[in-house]
Design a protein around this motif. Structure first.
Motif, PDB file in Angstrom:
ATOM      1  N   UNK A 111       0.849  -1.196   0.000  1.00 64.03           N
ATOM      2  CA  UNK A 111       0.000   0.000   0.000  1.00 64.03           C
ATOM      3  C   UNK A 111       0.882   1.243   0.000  1.00 64.03           C
ATOM      4  N   UNK A 112       0.284   2.364  -0.382  1.00 69.68           N
ATOM      5  CA  UNK A 112       1.040   3.625  -0.389  1.00 69.68           C
ATOM      6  C   UNK A 112       0.718   4.390   0.894  1.00 69.68           C
ATOM      7  N   UNK A 113       1.753   4.811   1.600  1.00 68.18           N
ATOM      8  CA  UNK A 113       1.553   5.569   2.849  1.00 68.18           C
ATOM      9  C   UNK A 113       2.843   6.282   3.226  1.00 68.18           C
ATOM     10  N   UNK A 114       2.749   7.114   4.267  1.00 66.46           N
ATOM     11  CA  UNK A 114       3.925   7.777   4.838  1.00 66.46           C
ATOM     12  C   UNK A 114       4.369   6.985   6.069  1.00 66.46           C
ATOM     13  N   UNK A 115       5.659   7.073   6.362  1.00 64.04           N
ATOM     14  CA  UNK A 115       6.197   6.423   7.576  1.00 64.04           C
ATOM     15  C   UNK A 115       6.887   7.497   8.396  1.00 64.04           C
ATOM     16  N   UNK A 116       6.484   7.619   9.651  1.00 57.99           N
ATOM     17  CA  UNK A 116       7.165   8.543  10.560  1.00 57.99           C
ATOM     18  C   UNK A 116       8.112   7.742  11.448  1.00 57.99           C
ATOM     19  N   UNK A 117       9.375   8.144  11.393  1.00 59.66           N
ATOM     20  CA  UNK A 117      10.397   7.483  12.226  1.00 59.66           C
ATOM     21  C   UNK A 117      10.780   8.453  13.331  1.00 59.66           C
ATOM     22  N   UNK A 118      10.734   7.980  14.554  1.00 60.19           N
ATOM     23  CA  UNK A 118      11.155   8.807  15.685  1.00 60.19           C
ATOM     24  C   UNK A 118      12.307   8.086  16.372  1.00 60.19           C
ATOM     25  N   UNK A 119      13.493   8.652  16.284  1.00 58.77           N
ATOM     26  CA  UNK A 119      14.672   7.982  16.851  1.00 58.77           C
ATOM     27  C   UNK A 119      14.978   6.723  16.073  1.00 58.77           C
ATOM     28  N   UNK A 120      14.986   5.601  16.787  1.00 54.42           N
ATOM     29  CA  UNK A 120      15.411   4.345  16.151  1.00 54.42           C
ATOM     30  C   UNK A 120      14.258   3.521  15.608  1.00 54.42           C
ATOM     31  N   UNK A 121      13.024   3.939  15.912  1.00 55.54           N
ATOM     32  CA  UNK A 121      11.929   3.041  15.518  1.00 55.54           C
ATOM     33  C   UNK A 121      10.817   3.749  14.764  1.00 55.54           C
ATOM     34  N   UNK A 122       9.942   2.937  14.206  1.00 56.54           N
ATOM     35  CA  UNK A 122       8.817   3.451  13.425  1.00 56.54           C
ATOM     36  C   UNK A 122       7.718   3.883  14.395  1.00 56.54           C
ATOM     37  N   UNK A 123       7.317   5.153  14.273  1.00 55.59           N
ATOM     38  CA  UNK A 123       6.356   5.702  15.236  1.00 55.59           C
ATOM     39  C   UNK A 123       4.938   5.698  14.690  1.00 55.59           C
ATOM     40  N   UNK A 124       4.800   5.879  13.380  1.00 55.74           N
ATOM     41  CA  UNK A 124       3.460   6.022  12.813  1.00 55.74           C
ATOM     42  C   UNK A 124       3.498   5.693  11.329  1.00 55.74           C
ATOM     43  N   UNK A 125       2.416   5.045  10.859  1.00 57.16           N
ATOM     44  CA  UNK A 125       2.278   4.806   9.415  1.00 57.16           C
ATOM     45  C   UNK A 125       0.892   5.310   9.037  1.00 57.16           C
ATOM     46  N   UNK A 126       0.813   6.129   8.011  1.00 55.22           N
ATOM     47  CA  UNK A 126      -0.514   6.631   7.641  1.00 55.22           C
ATOM     48  C   UNK A 126      -0.457   7.471   6.385  1.00 55.22           C
ATOM     49  N   UNK A 127      -1.639   7.905   5.963  1.00 54.53           N
ATOM     50  CA  UNK A 127      -1.741   8.763   4.775  1.00 54.53           C
ATOM     51  C   UNK A 127      -1.500  10.212   5.168  1.00 54.53           C
ATOM     52  N   UNK A 128      -0.692  10.920   4.407  1.00 53.68           N
ATOM     53  CA  UNK A 128      -0.500  12.368   4.563  1.00 53.68           C
ATOM     54  C   UNK A 128      -0.216  12.777   6.010  1.00 53.68           C
ATOM     55  N   UNK A 129       0.784  12.180   6.584  1.00 54.02           N
ATOM     56  CA  UNK A 129       1.153  12.525   7.968  1.00 54.02           C
ATOM     57  C   UNK A 129       1.676  13.965   7.971  1.00 54.02           C
ATOM     58  N   UNK A 130       1.069  14.804   8.803  1.00 55.65           N
ATOM     59  CA  UNK A 130       1.485  16.218   8.835  1.00 55.65           C
ATOM     60  C   UNK A 130       2.092  16.521  10.200  1.00 55.65           C
ATOM     61  N   UNK A 131       3.384  16.377  10.310  1.00 57.06           N
ATOM     62  CA  UNK A 131       4.086  16.712  11.565  1.00 57.06           C
ATOM     63  C   UNK A 131       5.396  17.385  11.190  1.00 57.06           C
ATOM     64  N   UNK A 132       5.944  18.136  12.123  1.00 59.91           N
ATOM     65  CA  UNK A 132       7.255  18.749  11.889  1.00 59.91           C
ATOM     66  C   UNK A 132       8.332  17.692  12.096  1.00 59.91           C
ATOM     67  N   UNK A 133       9.196  17.579  11.111  1.00 56.28           N
ATOM     68  CA  UNK A 133      10.283  16.597  11.214  1.00 56.28           C
ATOM     69  C   UNK A 133      11.590  17.260  10.780  1.00 56.28           C
ATOM     70  N   UNK A 134      12.687  16.638  11.139  1.00 55.40           N
ATOM     71  CA  UNK A 134      14.002  17.187  10.757  1.00 55.40           C
ATOM     72  C   UNK A 134      14.360  16.791   9.317  1.00 55.40           C
ATOM     73  N   UNK A 135      13.796  15.653   8.848  1.00 53.35           N
ATOM     74  CA  UNK A 135      14.216  15.178   7.525  1.00 53.35           C
ATOM     75  C   UNK A 135      13.025  14.532   6.807  1.00 53.35           C
TER      76      UNK A 135
END
Ligand code: URP
Ligand code: ZN
Ligand code: ZN
Length: 474
Positions: free
Chosen positions: A17-41
């Motif tokens: 499936x197509x989705x975004x992956x949010x990584x926080x530190x060493x692990x996967x924090x969230x998987x979802x469509x159009x994740x809108x959060x401030x990130x460094x990269x």
């Protein structure tokens, strides 16, 4: 550090499936469509495949063999692995005869401390001596996170162990929730064939192949499976290469026995014509078991597609052509056995497996990542893309074409067994626990980023079987 991988096509062993992956530190924090959060990269993965990092459960870094040592250190070998989309290797410390198993483990931990890895590393153990009560040590390995070990039915006079040892070790492994891996070739028969060949002046590298026939493998696979059944323990056959060996594995699984097997790219993409090369060139292909006649390949692919083969590992065992393979110029039995492969597994299997229609994309992920993670006690930390899992992620371009060559290789070895082979599908970027270790054609991971991974006990899982589910083997 927070990273967002945007719009990639996420493929796991079960999903696509197509989705975004949010990584926080060493692990996967969230998987979802159009994740809108401030990130460094932000990593733009639109049009790319996003796969769990590969788990290669069969490598030999800094391994002494035949009077020499494999050329990749844990630093260079793990850098090469990262380039190939692998984020965890499981390597083989070797117990020397007379040595306690825990002592052998200490020696390999010291190697790892001195040559720090770029990606995560787990250990099995090559067990060569269970005399004088050493069988009791097997349980202590499990306590150190080393929950599997390999026994050799070949290499008479060095690593080969007898049936009594195999039976006792299997039984002890079962008691401690460990998985026994077997190098299945009939060492006695091979020893006679080698001696006869040399006595008759057949000294060239081709005779590595003629003295290790498929039947020597099939006989040993059958024997290993029967001994495992008598011991009531699961067994894992390493580097299976031939049709008849596979039939023994299939029959055992059909009967409901916990038998697993891996094969390697060299058996899927090379055939025995590599032993007809001019001069000493064929020494590059002296690995064990040898490459087989072409007809074995389709049987192996069917085994992979229909789950009689559970894993594709590399058996990366790099010896240079100049200065190492040439130890056997006058005697093929002195050529150190092994070939490199840790950095080519994913592109090869994608191109020759998925693109060629032999296996599905989900199955490829299962074979290269999820199944080895499950079998060797790393799942779900490794082997999948899920919330809470380690952020070991590969961004893969399914359309980019590369040509395999020693010139672009990261491994220290001086040749490539797939030299000149064109493959479509290439690794763009690799994250290991949230850190980019490969990008823009360069390994950028820092030695020391990789850690020793303690593995959990083996859970007997027969993927795909109607009654599948984790059961404790004891
Ligand atoms: O030729 C090979 N495969 N060398 C490495 C040792 C082994 O048997 O796995
Ligand atoms: Zn082996
Ligand atoms: Zn090996």
């Amino acid at each position: 550090m927070r990273t967002l991988i945007r719009q990639g096509r996420i493929v796991t062993a079960s999903d696509d499936y197509v989705a975004d992956i949010l990584i926080d530190g060493e692990s996967i924090a969230l998987i979802g469509r159009d994740i809108a959060v401030d990130v460094e990269r932000v990593i733009d993965a639109a049009g790319k495949l996003v796969l769990p990092g590969g788990v290669d459960p069969h490598t030999h870094m800094q391994m002494p063999l035949a009077g020499t040592e494999t050329v990749d250190t844990f630093t260079s070998g793990t850098a090469a692995a990262a380039k190939g989309g692998t984020t965890t290797i499981i390597d083989f410390p070797v117990q020397q005869k007379g040595q306690a198993l825990t002592e052998a483990l200490d020696v390999w931990r010291a190697k790892l401390d001195k040559n720090e890895p770029v990606i995560d590393v787990g250990f099995h153990m090559i067990v060569s001596d269970l005399s004088a009560g050493k069988i009791r040590d097997i349980g202590s390995l499990a306590g150190e996170g080393v929950t599997s070990f390999k026994l050799f039915m070949a290499y008479k006079g060095s690593l080969m162990v007898d049936d009594e040892t195999i039976f006792e070790a299997l039984a002890a492994a079962g008691e401690h929730g460990m998985l026994t891996m077997i190098h299945a070739e009939n060492g006695g028969v091979i020893d006679v064939l080698v001696r006869k060949a040399l006595a008759n002046g057949r000294t060239g590298p081709k005779h590595h192949m003629t003295t290790r026939p498929p039947l020597a493998e099939a006989e040993a696979v059958h024997s290993a499976i029967a001994i495992a059944e008598m011991a009531g323990a699961p067994v894992y056959i390493v580097h299976l290469s031939a049709t008849r060996s596979l039939s023994h594995v299939s029959d055992a699984r059909e009967r409901g026995q916990y038998v697993y097997a891996e094969t390697c790219p060299q058996y899927l993409f090379l055939d025995d014509s590599v032993y007809d090369l001019a001069g000493f060139e064929s020494a590059k292909y002296v690995f064990t078991p040898p490459a087989r006649a072409r007809e074995h390949q389709e049987a192996l692919w069917r085994g992979l597609a229909f789950n009689d083969l559970s894993v594709i590992s590399t058996d990366h065992c790099p010896f240079c052509f100049v200065g190492q393979k040439d130890l056997g110029t006058d005697d093929f039995s002195r050529i150190p056995n092994g070939a490199p492969g840790v950095e080519s597994r994913l592109p090869l299997v994608y191109d020759g497996g998925v693109r060629a229609g032999r296996i599905t994309m989900n199955r490829m992920v299962e074979l290269l990542s999820t199944a080895p993670a499950k079998l060797f006690g790393l799942f779900p930390k490794k082997g999948t893309i899920a919330v809470g899992s380690d952020a070991d992620v590969v961004v893969f371009d399914p359309n980019r074409t590369e040509v395999m060559s020693v010139r672009t290789q990261v491994s220290k070895v001086d040749y490539c067994v797939f030299e000149g082979r064109k493959v479509t599908g290439a690794v763009d970027l690799v994250l290991s626990r949230g850190v980019i270790v490969y990008e823009n054609g360069m390994v950028c991971g820092r030695p020391g980023h990789g850690q020793f991974v303690r593995r959990a006990q083996h859970l007997g899982v027969l993927p795909g079987a109607p009654s599948a589910g984790p059961i404790r083997i004891s």
